[in-house]
Write a protein that holds these residues in place. Structure first.
Motif, PDB file in Angstrom:
ATOM      1  N   ASP A  43      10.948  11.245  -7.852  1.00  0.00           N
ATOM      2  CA  ASP A  43      10.662  10.058  -8.639  1.00  0.00           C
ATOM      3  C   ASP A  43       9.158   9.903  -9.007  1.00  0.00           C
ATOM      4  O   ASP A  43       8.543   8.736  -8.537  1.00  0.00           O
ATOM      5  CB  ASP A  43      11.197   9.014  -7.864  1.00  0.00           C
ATOM      6  N   LYS A  56       8.068   8.592 -11.850  1.00  0.00           N
ATOM      7  CA  LYS A  56       7.996   7.362 -12.504  1.00  0.00           C
ATOM      8  C   LYS A  56       7.791   6.405 -11.626  1.00  0.00           C
ATOM      9  O   LYS A  56       6.890   5.354 -11.715  1.00  0.00           O
ATOM     10  CB  LYS A  56       9.295   7.214 -13.430  1.00  0.00           C
ATOM     11  N   HIS A  57       8.660   6.345 -10.473  1.00  0.00           N
ATOM     12  CA  HIS A  57       8.336   5.283  -9.603  1.00  0.00           C
ATOM     13  C   HIS A  57       7.017   5.143  -8.969  1.00  0.00           C
ATOM     14  O   HIS A  57       6.592   3.951  -8.886  1.00  0.00           O
ATOM     15  CB  HIS A  57       9.596   5.350  -8.439  1.00  0.00           C
ATOM     16  N   GLU A  62       4.079   5.979 -10.309  1.00  0.00           N
ATOM     17  CA  GLU A  62       3.406   5.637 -11.195  1.00  0.00           C
ATOM     18  C   GLU A  62       3.482   4.127 -11.275  1.00  0.00           C
ATOM     19  O   GLU A  62       2.306   3.621 -11.460  1.00  0.00           O
ATOM     20  CB  GLU A  62       3.391   6.267 -12.610  1.00  0.00           C
TER      21      GLU A  62
END
Length: 225
Positions: free
Chosen positions: A99, A101-102, A104
């Motif tokens: 994950d 994106k999480h 970031e």
């Protein structure tokens, strides 16, 4: 004026890596380092306060299968307990969670709350070419990338107002040989960084060597994109 931060990743990886990073700062162009807080020699980061012109950040190492937010908070707290202050910057080790994106989002939040740069999540130009592997640590080793000429080519990429050049300088020992595929090449990097002509080359490019603390003192804020 353009600014160049030269960051040595992996402080704490081994005692030999630490020794090389410190030498690269004292006698070369390294201005910043980031700490692997769970590594065998991370405790030596407590002594980096003696080097007042060196900024010290977190080399976040997200472990597969572990909660990212918990790991980030744990490593931030451990960093502060070792170093004595919050990190001046954050970057990540080669392993990445599924994950991404999480992660970031969490790192952007850190950047905003601490007013510090996070590698590749700010307007700072990230220069990754002075490395014998791909940026994620994969690929076929190419030691020609970390010669003096390779370092000059990387410095040539510093065309933005603020630039960060990634390095993995250090000395090699038996522990590093047993734990990392990127071992003796760290000494190649260090040799190039210690070349007396490199500081002259940086100056000829109208670049000022700085660390993250100095940039903050210059009033450069708002790191997050």
């Amino acid at each position: 004026m353009k600014y160049l931060v030269v960051n040595a990743d992996d402080f704490g990886y081994s005692y030999s890596v630490n020794k090389g990073i410190i030498e690269g700062h004292v006698n070369g162009i390294i201005t910043s380092t980031t700490v692997l807080v769970d590594a065998i020699a991370a405790h030596e980061a407590k002594d980096l306060a003696a080097y007042t012109s060196l900024s010290v950040g977190l080399h976040f190492n997200p472990s597969p299968g572990k909660n990212i937010e918990h790991e980030l908070n744990r490593q931030l707290a451990l960093f502060e307990s070792i170093v004595g202050h919050k990190p001046d910057s954050i970057d990540t080790h080669k392993s990445l969670p599924s994950d991404k994106k999480h992660m970031e989002l969490l790192l952007r939040k850190c950047s905003e709350e601490l007013n510090i740069p996070v590698r590749r999540l700010s307007d700072v130009k990230f220069i990754r070419s002075f490395f014998g592997l791909n940026v994620d640590g994969t690929g076929t080793l190419d030691r020609s990338k970390v010669t003096r000429n390779g370092l000059e080519r990387a410095i040539d990429e510093a065309t933005a107002e603020i630039n960060e050049l990634m390095t993995h300088a250090g000395y090699c020992d038996d522990y590093l040989l047993s734990k990392s595929s990127y071992n003796v090449t760290r000494e190649d990097e260090l040799k190039s960084i210690l070349d007396p002509s490199i500081k002259t080359y940086v100056a000829a490019k109208n670049l000022e060597l700085v660390n993250w603390k100095q940039l903050k003192n210059l009033g450069i804020i708002g790191w997050a994109k």
